[in-house]
Motif scaffolding. Structure first.
Motif, PDB file in Angstrom:
ATOM      1  N   LYS A  49     -15.059  -0.222   1.093  1.00 41.23           N
ATOM      2  CA  LYS A  49     -15.782  -0.474   2.350  1.00 41.23           C
ATOM      3  C   LYS A  49     -16.619   0.743   2.758  1.00 41.23           C
ATOM      4  CE  LYS A  49     -12.639  -3.995   4.059  1.00 41.23           C
ATOM      5  NZ  LYS A  49     -11.681  -4.440   5.062  1.00 41.23           N
TER       6      LYS A  49
ATOM      7  N   HIS B 103     -10.816   9.365   0.404  1.00 37.47           N
ATOM      8  CA  HIS B 103      -9.384   9.201   0.650  1.00 37.47           C
ATOM      9  C   HIS B 103      -9.104   7.718   0.396  1.00 37.47           C
ATOM     10  CE1 HIS B 103      -5.504   8.966   2.363  1.00 37.47           C
ATOM     11  NE2 HIS B 103      -5.885   8.331   3.461  1.00 37.47           N
TER      12      HIS B 103
ATOM     13  N   THR C  86       0.823  -1.214   0.000  1.00 39.95           N
ATOM     14  CA  THR C  86       0.000   0.000   0.000  1.00 39.95           C
ATOM     15  C   THR C  86       0.856   1.262   0.000  1.00 39.95           C
ATOM     16  OG1 THR C  86      -0.247   0.092   2.406  1.00 39.95           O
ATOM     17  CG2 THR C  86      -1.859  -1.215   1.224  1.00 39.95           C
TER      18      THR C  86
HETATM   19  N1  CAA Z   1      -7.655 -13.532  -2.507  1.00 36.78           N
HETATM   20  C1  CAA Z   1      -8.518 -12.496  -2.357  1.00 36.78           C
HETATM   21  N2  CAA Z   1      -8.588 -11.742  -1.222  1.00 36.78           N
HETATM   22  C2  CAA Z   1      -7.751 -12.046  -0.215  1.00 36.78           C
HETATM   23  C3  CAA Z   1      -6.826 -13.108  -0.305  1.00 36.78           C
HETATM   24  C4  CAA Z   1      -6.807 -13.877  -1.507  1.00 36.78           C
HETATM   25  N3  CAA Z   1      -5.954 -14.878  -1.681  1.00 36.78           N
HETATM   26  N4  CAA Z   1      -6.133 -13.169   0.852  1.00 36.78           N
HETATM   27  C5  CAA Z   1      -6.600 -12.169   1.654  1.00 36.78           C
HETATM   28  N5  CAA Z   1      -7.576 -11.505   0.995  1.00 36.78           N
HETATM   29  C6  CAA Z   1      -8.340 -10.349   1.485  1.00 36.78           C
HETATM   30  C7  CAA Z   1      -8.775 -10.464   2.922  1.00 36.78           C
HETATM   31  O1  CAA Z   1      -9.953 -11.187   3.034  1.00 36.78           O
HETATM   32  C8  CAA Z   1      -8.923  -8.995   3.303  1.00 36.78           C
HETATM   33  O2  CAA Z   1     -10.117  -8.512   2.773  1.00 36.78           O
HETATM   34  P1  CAA Z   1     -11.101  -7.644   3.694  1.00 36.78           P
HETATM   35  O3  CAA Z   1     -10.330  -6.436   4.136  1.00 36.78           O
HETATM   36  O4  CAA Z   1     -12.229  -7.306   2.797  1.00 36.78           O
HETATM   37  O5  CAA Z   1     -11.485  -8.497   4.851  1.00 36.78           O
HETATM   38  C9  CAA Z   1      -7.798  -8.314   2.506  1.00 36.78           C
HETATM   39  O6  CAA Z   1      -7.447  -9.235   1.477  1.00 36.78           O
HETATM   40  C10 CAA Z   1      -6.557  -8.015   3.332  1.00 36.78           C
HETATM   41  O7  CAA Z   1      -6.193  -9.191   3.971  1.00 36.78           O
HETATM   42  P2  CAA Z   1      -5.578  -9.137   5.441  1.00 36.78           P
HETATM   43  O8  CAA Z   1      -6.415  -8.231   6.276  1.00 36.78           O
HETATM   44  O9  CAA Z   1      -5.350 -10.500   5.892  1.00 36.78           O
HETATM   45  O10 CAA Z   1      -4.180  -8.440   5.058  1.00 36.78           O
HETATM   46  P3  CAA Z   1      -3.038  -7.851   5.960  1.00 36.78           P
HETATM   47  O11 CAA Z   1      -3.056  -8.398   7.332  1.00 36.78           O
HETATM   48  O12 CAA Z   1      -1.808  -8.014   5.148  1.00 36.78           O
HETATM   49  O13 CAA Z   1      -3.385  -6.289   6.075  1.00 36.78           O
HETATM   50  C11 CAA Z   1      -3.586  -4.025   5.309  1.00 36.78           C
HETATM   51  C12 CAA Z   1      -3.785  -5.512   4.969  1.00 36.78           C
HETATM   52  C13 CAA Z   1      -4.310  -3.708   6.610  1.00 36.78           C
HETATM   53  C14 CAA Z   1      -4.176  -3.191   4.205  1.00 36.78           C
HETATM   54  C15 CAA Z   1      -2.065  -3.754   5.404  1.00 36.78           C
HETATM   55  O14 CAA Z   1      -1.529  -3.847   4.110  1.00 36.78           O
HETATM   56  C16 CAA Z   1      -1.728  -2.411   5.978  1.00 36.78           C
HETATM   57  O15 CAA Z   1      -1.635  -2.255   7.179  1.00 36.78           O
HETATM   58  N6  CAA Z   1      -1.530  -1.384   5.093  1.00 36.78           N
HETATM   59  C17 CAA Z   1      -1.252  -0.055   5.498  1.00 36.78           C
HETATM   60  C18 CAA Z   1      -2.510   0.489   6.071  1.00 36.78           C
HETATM   61  C19 CAA Z   1      -2.880   1.784   5.571  1.00 36.78           C
HETATM   62  O16 CAA Z   1      -2.436   2.273   4.573  1.00 36.78           O
HETATM   63  N7  CAA Z   1      -3.772   2.359   6.309  1.00 36.78           N
HETATM   64  C20 CAA Z   1      -4.258   3.596   5.913  1.00 36.78           C
HETATM   65  C21 CAA Z   1      -4.144   4.504   7.003  1.00 36.78           C
HETATM   66  S1  CAA Z   1      -4.928   5.985   6.579  1.00 36.78           S
HETATM   67  C22 CAA Z   1      -3.704   6.677   5.704  1.00 36.78           C
HETATM   68  O17 CAA Z   1      -3.732   6.817   4.512  1.00 36.78           O
HETATM   69  C23 CAA Z   1      -2.633   7.131   6.511  1.00 36.78           C
HETATM   70  C24 CAA Z   1      -2.838   8.490   6.977  1.00 36.78           C
HETATM   71  O18 CAA Z   1      -3.814   9.173   7.242  1.00 36.78           O
HETATM   72  C25 CAA Z   1      -1.560   8.906   7.212  1.00 36.78           C
END
Ligand code: CAA
Length: 391
Positions: free
Chosen positions: A243, A234, A153
């Motif tokens: 979502k 955003h 991301t």
């Molecule tokens: N096929 C299809 N889908 C799959 C899959 C597969 N093989 N395996 C997993 N998935 C899906 C899951 O079901 C899940 O979907 P849902 O969210 O709909 O439930 C999705 O893929 C992600 O899976 P996980 O939750 O298991 O993944 P993860 O533990 O690696 O976490 C994440 C994903 C939370 C996005 C992580 O990449 C992360 O923390 N990213 C950074 C977070 C981020 O950018 N947050 C934004 C903060 S706001 C911002 O922008 C910052 C600001 O204000 C400064």
């Protein structure tokens, strides 16, 4: 009553990228998790000659020849990738763009909300300074670290907007709904090159704040979901917006769901190809929608801004007649298609190089610059960052 809004908008993003399916293979993750589960297909990769100043200046340079620069009285840069603890990036940008000295120039920080804070201040400034305009720049490099959950991301880029009276693209409605609370979902201490993030908690808060602000906005304005031609969000990664959109579409009829879902897809295309712009993400969604959505003059567009920590705001605007003449639709799509693809090895090497903390002077030459823009970071001299324009 005079109208205020976005008169011009321009985007800059690095000219190199990786495919998330290739990243997934290297990290031994199912590629569908990245492309479907998280919703990201490609990710822009900044090189060492790219920083928030060069990107912000390049974004503004896409439209500066179309505006009266002498009337710009306010320059706000929203960023969470600051290059200095004291001096604002806005001053470097002011100098590169040759903006007038009769200017209020500064930087705003509140995670991804910083540029929206700038847009709100800019509206107030324009309303109280007849004839004057304001330049708001969102510029960030999103870094979570190699081989981390957040890696897929990441992204980089800048969006510049000129806010004016009688704008040529979007006229803002006067109402807005804000919501703030002290939340530890994402932060970056001074000693860390990368952010700390609780991604799932952050998504939870993003959705909770969406409900607060969207409901409040509808109540204030008496507007209904069906009044909107599109809702923009955003978008740190596209799944987060999907979502929020699901919440907005609850209890709506099928026709409204189909219509707004198609517009959401148009608004999230560039995010899928570029990644997270932090402060610029919402405004990149707007540009993506303007270029690829099904829109008409007078259409109402909603904007949901969220910055971790957390502050959120929902506001809206209407498309101005003739807005199509102000946006270079094809340039962006051609540019994205022409970017240089990096292997995962090349990306990791560039990423590591960009993360090195250098305390001695150094120089970067134009040969090192791989960029669609002409402004680049040229190194450090006497502890001062140097910027140059190619050619
Ligand atoms: N096929 C299809 N889908 C799959 C899959 C597969 N093989 N395996 C997993 N998935 C899906 C899951 O079901 C899940 O979907 P849902 O969210 O709909 O439930 C999705 O893929 C992600 O899976 P996980 O939750 O298991 O993944 P993860 O533990 O690696 O976490 C994440 C994903 C939370 C996005 C992580 O990449 C992360 O923390 N990213 C950074 C977070 C981020 O950018 N947050 C934004 C903060 S706001 C911002 O922008 C910052 C600001 O204000 C400064």
């Amino acid at each position: 009553m005079s109208t205020v809004g976005i008169d011009q908008i321009g985007v800059y993003t690095p000219a190199q990228y990786i495919e998330t399916t290739e990243l997934a293979k290297r990290r031994q993750v199912d590629p569908n998790k990245y492309t479907i589960g998280i919703g990201q297909n490609q990710m822009a990769v900044p090189n060492p000659t790219t920083d928030i100043v060069s990107m912000g200046a390049n974004a503004a340079r896409t439209f500066l020849s179309k505006v009266d620069v002498s009337q710009i009285g306010l320059l706000v840069v929203g960023t969470e990738s600051g290059i200095d603890q004291s001096k604002a990036s806005a001053l470097f940008i002011k100098s590169i763009l040759n903006l007038p000295n009769q200017l209020r120039a500064f930087e705003v920080k509140e995670a991804c909300f910083g540029a929206t804070a700038g847009v709100m201040m800019a509206q107030d400034y324009v309303k109280t300074h007849p004839g004057k305009t304001a330049l708001v720049i969102a510029s960030d490099i999103s870094r979570y670290g190699l081989n981390t959950g957040g890696e897929v991301t990441q992204g980089a880029g800048a969006v510049a907007m000129l806010i004016s009276e009688k704008p040529r693209i979007v006229e803002f409605l006067p109402e807005s709904a804000s919501y703030s609370d002290d939340v530890n979902d994402f932060w970056r201490p001074n000693y860390s090159e990368t952010a700390f993030v609780d991604g799932k908690y952050s998504t939870e808060k993003y959705l909770e704040f969406f409900t607060h602000t969207f409901d409040d906005y509808l109540k204030q304005t008496q507007l209904k979901v069906t009044d909107f031609a599109a809702l923009t969000y955003h978008l740190p990664f596209t799944k987060m917006g999907i979502k929020a959109q699901r919440l907005a579409l609850e209890n709506q009829d099928e026709a409204t769901k189909t219509r707004l879902t198609a517009q959401f897809e148009a608004s999230s295309k560039y995010c899928r190809q570029i990644g997270n712009l932090y402060t610029g993400s919402l405004y990149l969604s707007l540009v993506s929608l303007l270029h690829q959505g099904n829109l008409n003059s007078g259409d109402l567009i909603g904007f949901y801004s969220y910055g971790s920590g957390s502050v959120a705001e929902f506001f809206a605007g209407r498309l101005v007649a003739g807005y199509q003449n102000e946006i270079a639709t094809n340039h962006m799509q051609d540019f994205l298609a022409s970017r240089q693809k990096l292997s995962i090895d090349e990306y990791e090497a560039i990423y590591t190089e960009c993360g090195k903390v250098k305390t001695d002077d150094y120089e970067l030459t134009p040969e090192a610059v791989i960029s669609d823009g002409e402004v680049y970071f040229a190194g450090v001299k006497d502890h001062l960052r140097q910027y140059k324009v190619k050619g």
